[in-house]
Write a protein that holds these residues in place. Sequence first.
Motif, PDB file in Angstrom:
ATOM      1  N   SER A   1       0.801  -1.223   0.000  1.00  0.00           N
ATOM      2  CA  SER A   1       0.000   0.000   0.000  1.00  0.00           C
ATOM      3  C   SER A   1       0.830   1.267   0.000  1.00  0.00           C
ATOM      4  N   TYR A   2       2.154   1.153   0.001  1.00  0.00           N
ATOM      5  CA  TYR A   2       2.981   2.351   0.058  1.00  0.00           C
ATOM      6  C   TYR A   2       4.303   2.107  -0.646  1.00  0.00           C
ATOM      7  N   THR A   3       4.995   3.209  -0.939  1.00  0.00           N
ATOM      8  CA  THR A   3       6.331   3.185  -1.533  1.00  0.00           C
ATOM      9  C   THR A   3       7.165   4.247  -0.832  1.00  0.00           C
ATOM     10  N   LEU A   4       8.427   3.961  -0.590  1.00  0.00           N
ATOM     11  CA  LEU A   4       9.325   4.966  -0.034  1.00  0.00           C
ATOM     12  C   LEU A   4      10.064   5.660  -1.171  1.00  0.00           C
ATOM     13  N   PHE A   5      10.063   6.969  -1.160  1.00  0.00           N
ATOM     14  CA  PHE A   5      10.775   7.754  -2.170  1.00  0.00           C
ATOM     15  C   PHE A   5      12.233   7.885  -1.764  1.00  0.00           C
ATOM     16  N   ALA A   6      13.133   7.487  -2.659  1.00  0.00           N
ATOM     17  CA  ALA A   6      14.571   7.590  -2.390  1.00  0.00           C
ATOM     18  C   ALA A   6      15.309   7.903  -3.688  1.00  0.00           C
ATOM     19  N   GLY A   7      16.520   8.425  -3.541  1.00  0.00           N
ATOM     20  CA  GLY A   7      17.348   8.748  -4.696  1.00  0.00           C
ATOM     21  C   GLY A   7      17.451  10.222  -5.008  1.00  0.00           C
ATOM     22  N   LEU A   8      16.764  11.066  -4.257  1.00  0.00           N
ATOM     23  CA  LEU A   8      16.754  12.508  -4.550  1.00  0.00           C
ATOM     24  C   LEU A   8      18.147  13.107  -4.467  1.00  0.00           C
ATOM     25  N   ASP A   9      18.950  12.660  -3.517  1.00  0.00           N
ATOM     26  CA  ASP A   9      20.292  13.234  -3.356  1.00  0.00           C
ATOM     27  C   ASP A   9      21.126  13.068  -4.620  1.00  0.00           C
ATOM     28  N   GLU A  10      21.052  11.878  -5.233  1.00  0.00           N
ATOM     29  CA  GLU A  10      21.820  11.651  -6.456  1.00  0.00           C
ATOM     30  C   GLU A  10      21.229  12.420  -7.642  1.00  0.00           C
ATOM     31  N   VAL A  11      19.934  12.595  -7.669  1.00  0.00           N
ATOM     32  CA  VAL A  11      19.294  13.405  -8.713  1.00  0.00           C
ATOM     33  C   VAL A  11      19.820  14.829  -8.677  1.00  0.00           C
ATOM     34  N   LEU A  12      19.879  15.403  -7.485  1.00  0.00           N
ATOM     35  CA  LEU A  12      20.302  16.796  -7.361  1.00  0.00           C
ATOM     36  C   LEU A  12      21.772  16.967  -7.734  1.00  0.00           C
ATOM     37  N   LYS A  13      22.599  16.015  -7.364  1.00  0.00           N
ATOM     38  CA  LYS A  13      24.017  16.094  -7.733  1.00  0.00           C
ATOM     39  C   LYS A  13      24.199  15.962  -9.246  1.00  0.00           C
ATOM     40  N   PHE A  14      23.377  15.136  -9.869  1.00  0.00           N
ATOM     41  CA  PHE A  14      23.420  15.005 -11.326  1.00  0.00           C
ATOM     42  C   PHE A  14      23.036  16.317 -12.005  1.00  0.00           C
ATOM     43  N   LEU A  15      21.961  16.930 -11.568  1.00  0.00           N
ATOM     44  CA  LEU A  15      21.511  18.180 -12.185  1.00  0.00           C
ATOM     45  C   LEU A  15      22.527  19.299 -11.991  1.00  0.00           C
ATOM     46  N   ALA A  16      23.124  19.351 -10.810  1.00  0.00           N
ATOM     47  CA  ALA A  16      24.087  20.418 -10.513  1.00  0.00           C
ATOM     48  C   ALA A  16      25.341  20.314 -11.371  1.00  0.00           C
ATOM     49  N   ASN A  17      25.642  19.120 -11.860  1.00  0.00           N
ATOM     50  CA  ASN A  17      26.868  18.898 -12.627  1.00  0.00           C
ATOM     51  C   ASN A  17      26.604  18.559 -14.091  1.00  0.00           C
ATOM     52  N   PHE A  18      25.389  18.805 -14.554  1.00  0.00           N
ATOM     53  CA  PHE A  18      25.022  18.424 -15.922  1.00  0.00           C
ATOM     54  C   PHE A  18      25.758  19.282 -16.954  1.00  0.00           C
ATOM     55  N   ARG A  19      26.645  18.692 -17.706  1.00  0.00           N
ATOM     56  CA  ARG A  19      27.299  19.298 -18.860  1.00  0.00           C
ATOM     57  C   ARG A  19      27.801  18.201 -19.786  1.00  0.00           C
ATOM     58  N   PHE A  20      27.613  18.386 -21.101  1.00  0.00           N
ATOM     59  CA  PHE A  20      28.209  17.477 -22.072  1.00  0.00           C
ATOM     60  C   PHE A  20      29.693  17.809 -22.217  1.00  0.00           C
ATOM     61  N   LYS A  21      30.532  16.801 -22.169  1.00  0.00           N
ATOM     62  CA  LYS A  21      31.965  17.002 -22.389  1.00  0.00           C
ATOM     63  C   LYS A  21      32.261  16.966 -23.887  1.00  0.00           C
ATOM     64  N   ALA A  22      33.453  17.456 -24.239  1.00  0.00           N
ATOM     65  CA  ALA A  22      33.825  17.518 -25.653  1.00  0.00           C
ATOM     66  C   ALA A  22      33.816  16.134 -26.296  1.00  0.00           C
ATOM     67  N   ASP A  23      34.301  15.124 -25.563  1.00  0.00           N
ATOM     68  CA  ASP A  23      34.316  13.786 -26.159  1.00  0.00           C
ATOM     69  C   ASP A  23      32.921  13.174 -26.215  1.00  0.00           C
ATOM     70  N   ASP A  24      32.001  13.610 -25.331  1.00  0.00           N
ATOM     71  CA  ASP A  24      30.602  13.190 -25.441  1.00  0.00           C
ATOM     72  C   ASP A  24      30.007  13.665 -26.762  1.00  0.00           C
ATOM     73  N   ILE A  25      30.245  14.942 -27.046  1.00  0.00           N
ATOM     74  CA  ILE A  25      29.685  15.527 -28.268  1.00  0.00           C
ATOM     75  C   ILE A  25      30.327  14.922 -29.507  1.00  0.00           C
ATOM     76  N   ARG A  26      31.624  14.666 -29.421  1.00  0.00           N
ATOM     77  CA  ARG A  26      32.303  14.038 -30.548  1.00  0.00           C
ATOM     78  C   ARG A  26      31.728  12.649 -30.834  1.00  0.00           C
ATOM     79  N   PHE A  27      31.438  11.920 -29.786  1.00  0.00           N
ATOM     80  CA  PHE A  27      30.833  10.593 -29.967  1.00  0.00           C
ATOM     81  C   PHE A  27      29.448  10.707 -30.616  1.00  0.00           C
ATOM     82  N   LEU A  28      28.623  11.629 -30.106  1.00  0.00           N
ATOM     83  CA  LEU A  28      27.255  11.753 -30.610  1.00  0.00           C
ATOM     84  C   LEU A  28      27.226  12.137 -32.088  1.00  0.00           C
TER      85      LEU A  28
END
Length: 613
Positions: free
Chosen positions: A67-94
């Motif tokens: 009847s319930y679910t525990l919400f978890a993972g927010l800490d890693e979500v926020l760290k991901f958003l704060a550091n979101f950037r494509f690197k040069a080799d990411d773009i080269r691959f794409l």
Amino acid sequence: MSETSGLSGLAADSNLNSTPGPVNNLVTPLLTDLYQITMAYAYWKTNQHNKRAHFELFFRKNPFGGSYTLFAGLDEVLKFLANFRFKADDIRFLRNTPQLCHCEPAFFDDYLANLDCSEVVVHAMKEGSMAFPRVPLITVTAPLGIGNLIETTLLTLVNYPSLVATNACRMVVAARGQFWEETAGSNPPLAKSSEEVPGSPPRKNKFRTSMQLAEGGPSDFTRRKPKCVEFGLRRAQGPDGGFSASKYSHVGGFHATSNVLAGKLLHLPIAGTHAHSFVMSYTSLSLVENAKLKRCKQVQADGDKSGDDEDEIMLYPVVMKYREELGWTDTNDGEIAAFMAYAASFPNAFLCLIDTYDTLHSGLRNFILVSLALNDLGYTPRGVRLDSGDLSYLSLECEYVFHEMADRFQRSFFYDLEIVASNDINESVLHSLNKQGHAITMFGIGTNLVTCQGQPALGCVYKLVEIDGEPRIKLSDDMEKVLIPGRKVAYRLFGEAGWPLLDLLVGRNETEQPTAGERVLCRHPFIEQKRVAVIPKRVVKLHSLVFDGKNKIVASLPRLTETRQFVNDQVNHTRADLLRYINPGEYKVSVSEKTFRFLHNLWQTETPVRELR
């Protein structure tokens, strides 16, 4: 007015490098599905990528039939958003992939190369919150392009953590059972008898043939509430699965983990003793004839002047003395040698695996012999672990023998020994053990915790509900998949008894928001006849601002221990029927009257009228 159950605290430094990245360095913008990038290109090419969009991350059904679910993972979500950037080799691959090699260079060089989350705003439930179907765990307001690109990563950062935290919480609830009382330790159990005269000395325990006679019936003494320890690293889906399981099972209420790296990085208690191979590696008593152990300093402090800090006592003759006294000369020699070796190495943490050869006639007896010797030197043994066999019967027999030894030798430590059980334990086994009766004080749970045997995935989804202020709806022949459109505010309404009555979704622009003490009509989202009027004693707003564009993380990230305590508090203030294993009660998630009407009007507007000829 409503309360807010969100995170609070100072904003993180806006410098990108000041916010640590996700624990797993694979969590980058490329950790996504290809279609997120192809859609982003289509949005960019048609100049739709900067439209302001609103997304909701939620699930449609609670896992494990609960009847319930525990919400978890927010800490890693926020760290991901704060550091979101494509690197040069990411773009080269794409730009060199077959699917994207035809795309205009400006998409890569101007758009992706400069893309970050500076225009992303995130609201979320508090980490560890009890959550229910259709109520958003996270809401994202962002330009359509970036809001779309982060979808898969957010889902993978929330789905498994929430699933394993929920699984852990359910196992902790099952392990405790309905009638366990938590105490610092059990006192010597005296059988209840009407023959005892008030004021007279207590009658000596009359030992039963076996503690098994109490199986399924009420206990005649108070036991400790069992704890759960996570043992799943070796059976998890890879290193990240193992680490995440250690982290989020602690959120769900597990006491410790066997994962040493998780202990280091997350500051979790770590637990573990030895394996069967340790016992099997000792083949004779000659291997430990010279094993020595210093007398515990506490014994010396209490007045024993027989030695100083440098004195070491030979363990072997003390153990053999008790072996002769008790007549247990037929126990396995290699096993008792292994136990002596472990006792000499870890005298303050002596807990042994006793089922290598014969649990009751060798392992248990050998443990007792070495424990008596250790206690003579001032140490307090910890307990035993069972990893096979009938855990109910064996645990009760161990407890019975421990209490018999306590009375025979007047050693009170026997009453407080841990009886740890492992061996493919899952939620069903825990409930079965409670019905049978047992004396287990700690469960070591691995495979069925970390792999979430009962349900392998939570099924969170990430849906667009509004674009440029215009609500959007997704229709389906399956009512469960029909989307509630538009931006909404989620509230939890509490009744006079103190526990939650229901969650209510209200349109963001509605003038009437729920208020404590005032009547509010709450409707089932899809069934017109289902409705209820609620006068809440307390109203809590479920979402708080946690990420604010250029300001990045604007909420303090709670420590795991704080989130664990928050989960425990919620469980203790939840209706008992919602925690049931079989046929649990249903928690209501409702919508306001205006949201109900708007949903059904839009549903009709967006549904084509078929013609029959």
